[in-house]
Every structure is written in structure tokens, then in C-alpha cells.
Motif scaffolding. Sequence first.
Motif, PDB file in Angstrom:
ATOM      1  N   TRP A 456      36.295  47.791  46.693  1.00  0.00           N
ATOM      2  CA  TRP A 456      37.305  47.595  45.633  1.00  0.00           C
ATOM      3  C   TRP A 456      38.668  47.563  46.318  1.00  0.00           C
ATOM      4  O   TRP A 456      38.955  48.396  47.179  1.00  0.00           O
ATOM      5  CB  TRP A 456      37.203  48.769  44.665  1.00  0.00           C
ATOM      6  CG  TRP A 456      38.152  48.729  43.524  1.00  0.00           C
ATOM      7  CD1 TRP A 456      38.681  47.657  42.913  1.00  0.00           C
ATOM      8  CD2 TRP A 456      38.671  49.869  42.849  1.00  0.00           C
ATOM      9  NE1 TRP A 456      39.475  48.020  41.910  1.00  0.00           N
ATOM     10  CE2 TRP A 456      39.510  49.381  41.828  1.00  0.00           C
ATOM     11  CE3 TRP A 456      38.503  51.246  42.995  1.00  0.00           C
ATOM     12  CZ2 TRP A 456      40.189  50.228  40.960  1.00  0.00           C
ATOM     13  CZ3 TRP A 456      39.169  52.076  42.133  1.00  0.00           C
ATOM     14  CH2 TRP A 456      40.008  51.572  41.125  1.00  0.00           C
ATOM     15  N   GLY A 480      30.734  52.088  44.811  1.00  0.00           N
ATOM     16  CA  GLY A 480      31.094  50.669  44.727  1.00  0.00           C
ATOM     17  C   GLY A 480      30.131  49.747  45.420  1.00  0.00           C
ATOM     18  O   GLY A 480      30.487  48.627  45.758  1.00  0.00           O
ATOM     19  N   VAL A 499      31.411  49.958  36.398  1.00  0.00           N
ATOM     20  CA  VAL A 499      32.807  49.908  36.830  1.00  0.00           C
ATOM     21  C   VAL A 499      33.586  51.059  36.206  1.00  0.00           C
ATOM     22  O   VAL A 499      34.397  51.721  36.860  1.00  0.00           O
ATOM     23  CB  VAL A 499      33.444  48.555  36.446  1.00  0.00           C
ATOM     24  CG1 VAL A 499      34.958  48.590  36.712  1.00  0.00           C
ATOM     25  CG2 VAL A 499      32.795  47.427  37.221  1.00  0.00           C
ATOM     26  N   VAL A 574      41.045  45.737  36.639  1.00  0.00           N
ATOM     27  CA  VAL A 574      39.747  45.534  35.988  1.00  0.00           C
ATOM     28  C   VAL A 574      39.435  44.047  35.858  1.00  0.00           C
ATOM     29  O   VAL A 574      38.309  43.602  36.099  1.00  0.00           O
ATOM     30  CB  VAL A 574      39.737  46.215  34.604  1.00  0.00           C
ATOM     31  CG1 VAL A 574      38.460  45.876  33.847  1.00  0.00           C
ATOM     32  CG2 VAL A 574      39.888  47.723  34.755  1.00  0.00           C
ATOM     33  N   ASP A 576      40.512  41.631  37.775  1.00  0.00           N
ATOM     34  CA  ASP A 576      40.143  41.109  39.091  1.00  0.00           C
ATOM     35  C   ASP A 576      38.727  41.513  39.479  1.00  0.00           C
ATOM     36  O   ASP A 576      38.017  40.770  40.170  1.00  0.00           O
ATOM     37  CB  ASP A 576      41.127  41.629  40.150  1.00  0.00           C
ATOM     38  CG  ASP A 576      42.515  41.041  39.986  1.00  0.00           C
ATOM     39  OD1 ASP A 576      42.633  40.016  39.289  1.00  0.00           O
ATOM     40  OD2 ASP A 576      43.481  41.619  40.538  1.00  0.00           O
ATOM     41  N   GLU A 577      38.303  42.699  39.065  1.00  0.00           N
ATOM     42  CA  GLU A 577      36.955  43.180  39.396  1.00  0.00           C
ATOM     43  C   GLU A 577      35.889  42.236  38.871  1.00  0.00           C
ATOM     44  O   GLU A 577      34.825  42.072  39.466  1.00  0.00           O
ATOM     45  CB  GLU A 577      36.773  44.580  38.805  1.00  0.00           C
ATOM     46  CG  GLU A 577      35.520  45.307  39.255  1.00  0.00           C
ATOM     47  CD  GLU A 577      35.639  45.803  40.688  1.00  0.00           C
ATOM     48  OE1 GLU A 577      34.594  46.092  41.290  1.00  0.00           O
ATOM     49  OE2 GLU A 577      36.768  45.879  41.192  1.00  0.00           O
ATOM     50  N   TYR A 578      36.152  41.597  37.747  1.00  0.00           N
ATOM     51  CA  TYR A 578      35.195  40.677  37.137  1.00  0.00           C
ATOM     52  C   TYR A 578      35.611  39.224  37.292  1.00  0.00           C
ATOM     53  O   TYR A 578      35.131  38.350  36.570  1.00  0.00           O
ATOM     54  CB  TYR A 578      35.016  41.000  35.655  1.00  0.00           C
ATOM     55  CG  TYR A 578      34.208  42.244  35.423  1.00  0.00           C
ATOM     56  CD1 TYR A 578      32.809  42.215  35.542  1.00  0.00           C
ATOM     57  CD2 TYR A 578      34.825  43.448  35.116  1.00  0.00           C
ATOM     58  CE1 TYR A 578      32.069  43.365  35.345  1.00  0.00           C
ATOM     59  CE2 TYR A 578      34.092  44.593  34.913  1.00  0.00           C
ATOM     60  CZ  TYR A 578      32.699  44.558  35.031  1.00  0.00           C
ATOM     61  OH  TYR A 578      31.971  45.682  34.828  1.00  0.00           O
TER      62      TYR A 578
END
Length: 604
Positions: A456, A480, A499, A574, A576-578
Motif C-alpha cells: 500500500w 496487505g 481493505v 481508498v 486508489d486502492e481500487y
Amino acid sequence: MTDSETETISVAEISDGPGGVGNEDPGTTVELPVVDILTGRGFITGKSGSGKSNTASVMIENLLSSNFPVLIVDTDGEYYGLKQEFELLHAGADDECDIQVSPEHAERLATLALEQNVPIILDVSGYLDDAAADELVTEVAKHLFAKEKKLKKPFLMLIEECHEYIPEKGGMDEAGKMLIKIGKRGRKHGLGVVGISQRPADVKKDFITQCDWLVWHRLTWRNDTKVVGRILGSEYADAIEDMGNGEGFLVTDWSESIRRVQFHKKQTFDAGATPGLDDFERPDLKSVDGNLVSDLKEISDEKERRESEIADLKQELEKKNARIRQLERELEEARDLSRMADQFAQAMFQKAEAPYRGGAGRNLERPEEKQAALGEYGVPGADAAPDGDDAPETLDDIDWETADEEPQMGATPDDVARAVADTDLSTDETDGDDDDHPSTRSHPRPPLEAPDGPPWPTHGLLPESEDVDEEAWEAAVDMGDFEPADLQPAPGAENRRDVVDRMTAIVNALSEVHHGMLAHYREHGISDPLSAHVAAGETGDQHLAYGRNRSLRRAGFIRHAGRGQYEYALPDLVSDEYADLLDADELRATVEAIEASFVDDDEE
């Protein structure tokens, strides 16, 4: 007793009519003692056209004929006609005056009047600024009073429209206060004063009641006749309304009666007469000694020279100030460029040469290792001269804008990846510090081992704060181990839960102070570390505030917004995580689930 002490002037004759009381027959000449006129306090009043200015001029003509100098404060420019017969210095602001004067000339004017016996008309009618005229009168009166304390020479100062200086209502300015002072104390020094006004009701009564001699010409306004009634009696108040031009009641301390008299007509040109249909012809006027004007002209020239020098100095000062402002702008621009150069140089070279996880790495602060890292030609990884015309010769030639997208001149992809991951390139300072606050940077702790999958962002280093639960932090980072979101078909609820759990664990690894600061950023959007620290219930200690703020930034929860400000970044983290695959409702639900770990219910 000397002749000068018994000398008199003839100014009027006894008039026949109601109100006059005395043993003298009509037509008897009225003589006034010169010393009492020169050193006493007098008041002449009457409505416009009743003869008050004529009476004043008759007295002045007699005094000038006997070589007694006077100074006339002329508010309407009507006394210059005296120059038809007498040599007076006409000083004022108009071109028709003998000399244009200002407060700087006051002492010289007083010297001419008292020490050189020069009669002066101080004509203030031409001054557009009342304050400048009042200052001139004030300064002249001050110097006359000061010099008379030593000379003790009989001298008369006559003030036209005295109600403008010593009004009955309202406060007096410096000129009025000085005239009252002369009225009260001037006589024992030899300095007399005469006030002239067409409105006795508007003149300060303390001045009128202390006068040694008074002349009352025709008055018709009720308030003015009431003043006559209070001072002379009701029978005089009734009679004064029907007096002819030039007639008046003469009241003196040296006479036991109130005499009704007819004043003589002035012999010089009447500049104050109402203009008629006949052609106006200005008479020939006597000139004063050129040396007198020359002395005053030197003062004027000196004043103009000083004013010119001051104007030149102001202009030069403005030029220097403008140059200083320009240099300050250039200096600030140079500082900005220097900070940018330092930032990118550190990002591309020092950070790219930072220790691998678990390794020792190079120390680029040592000149020999820094040169080795840069290579023989000053470019990282380039041990030989680059080929082609586009090869950069210096650091300034490197395309820094693409430095975080592709390797430059021999730097490996892993080198660049580590430099970008370990450096916040969105800021204009290193590690979140800015020009407005002292640096709180300490040497970072050794980084944790990265999980098998892509980390991350910003989880490569443990936050630099003593109140972080390191074991909880390591556990949260280990959670992660998952495939990149953009390789999965869709972000399902199960993945979102993963997440949420991982990020919540990272939040829980932080202290309550961190939670409070993060809640502050969430509430305000953009703020500064010190405000967030105080909002979390802590003190205004800059060192602690910036140290704890760095932990939040390295966790990715906030990011630098410029000029010492930081903005809340959890929603973007968040998203950007997806890889931006969450719709608005899903993103909001995921963010709120994570925020529940540091936002109290009552804050919601």
C-alpha cells in the motif's frame, strides 16, 4: 509724563441723537490717547456697511501718520488701500502682495514690525487652506508676544473677523488661544489687540467684556442687539438699530460716559467698498524698501530649496524601495528554484541510492560515494558519456518532470520506484517540513520488510513517532498480501472488508493523539500540523506536532497542500486502492467504515 504718553489722535466728532450721554456738544472733536489704543484691548462691531472697517482704517491712518507701526490681520483683502499714502509691507498668498509668505516667515515678520518699525498687512484672504492661514497667524502672534516681553514697545495688532478665531461657541484653535493670551497679558508687555466683527453675538464674551474701549456701530439682528442691551443698557440697544453709516457708540475706560459719535471718513483708497457700476481704478500704491522684501525672499527661496530637496529625496527613496522590492522578489524566486532543485536532486539521487530493505546502502553525504553514485559524467548510473545530442550535460538538463515515470540515464526501475515510494514529491520541502516551521526530521527507523504483493503506498517505512504501536503496525502492513485491485474483476464487499480491516488496523496502531489530529483534518479538509495537534488536546509544541503529523502523512492519510498546510487524503487513498473502480456510494461506505476507527459517534 512724556509727550508720547499724552499724544492723542482725532478720529470722530460728537453726534447728535438718542443714546449719547455727556457734557460735550455735537460737533466736538473726539480725541483718543495713543498709548491706550496701542497697548489696550479694543472691539469694533457693526453690521456690514455700518462703517466698522472705516473706523478701523481711520485709527490706523492716524497712527501711521504719527509713525506708530501696526500689524493688520486682513481676512478679506480690503486694507491694501492704505498703501496709497503709507509704506506698508503687504504680505500674503496673492501675486498682488509684495511678498508671498508662510509660517516660516513669521519670526522675520515680527522682527520687521517691532525692531524696524515696518507696518504690515498680513493678508490671509488668498490662502486656499484655512489651516495654513491659521498657522501663519498663530506663529506671527507668538513671535510678537515673545519679542514684546523683552522690547516692551507699544504696538497694535488688529484682527478682522475676529469671531473666526475667538468664537463664542465651539472650541478655539491655536490662533484663538494665542489671541486670548495677548488680550489677557499683552498690555503689560506693550502689545495691544483690536478685534473687529459684524456679529458680536458670535464673539467670545470673555474677550468683549475685558476690552478697554469699544465701538458699537449699527446692529439690527436681535441676538446682536441683546448683547448691546446686556453690556450698555436697553436704551442703547433700541437706539443702535437706527444709527447712520459711520455713527457709533464709543465706550472707553478713560471716559465716564457713553458717547454717540460720527467717525471721520478714511483718506486712503477704500478697497472694501461694495463694487458699483463705475469702472474700478486701482490707485498708485507706495512700495516698501526693496531690502525688506529681499530678506523675506531669501526665506522663501530657502523654503523652496528645502522642499525641492525633500521631493528629490522622496523620489530617490521610492526608487530604492522599488529596487528593494524587486530584489526581494528575485531572491524569493531563487529560493524557490533552489528548494525545487534540492528536492528533485534528493529524490533522483539520494533516495534512489537509499538502503535496500535490510541492506546498508551508500552514504551519499560522503563526497567520494556521491561522485561514484553520479558517475564520471555527473549522471546516476552513467559511467561513460551518454550517446546522442540529447544527452544532458548538467543536472539542469535532466527532464525532472518524468523522473518518477521512467528511469533516467542508467538508473534501474527499482531505483526509481524506491525513490518515488520513499519521497513525497507533492511537497515543496523534504519530509513534510516547510519554511514556516523548524524541521523536526530525525533519522528514520529501518524499514520493514515488504509483503509479497505490491505494498500500500507509503507503507514502506514505519512512521517516525514514539507513540506508534510498532507490532500492530507491522501486523497491519502484513495484512496487505493481496493481488492488485486492477487485476480483479470487480471490488466486491468481501474485498472491501479486507481493505477496511487492514486500514483500520493501521489507524489502531496510532495513538489517540494521531486519531484526534486525523479527525481534525477530516473535519476541516485542509489545516496545519500545529492546529491539528492542539485540536487533539495537545500543547502547541511544534516538534511534537510535526513529528506526529509526519506519521499521518507517511501512512497516506494526509498529504502536503503547500505553504505548511496539509489536506485530508483518506478518500483518495481508498479510491486508489481500487484503481477508481468503486462508485460513489461504495467509496463513501468504505471510507466511513475506516473513519469509524478514529471518529467518535458524537462527532458524527
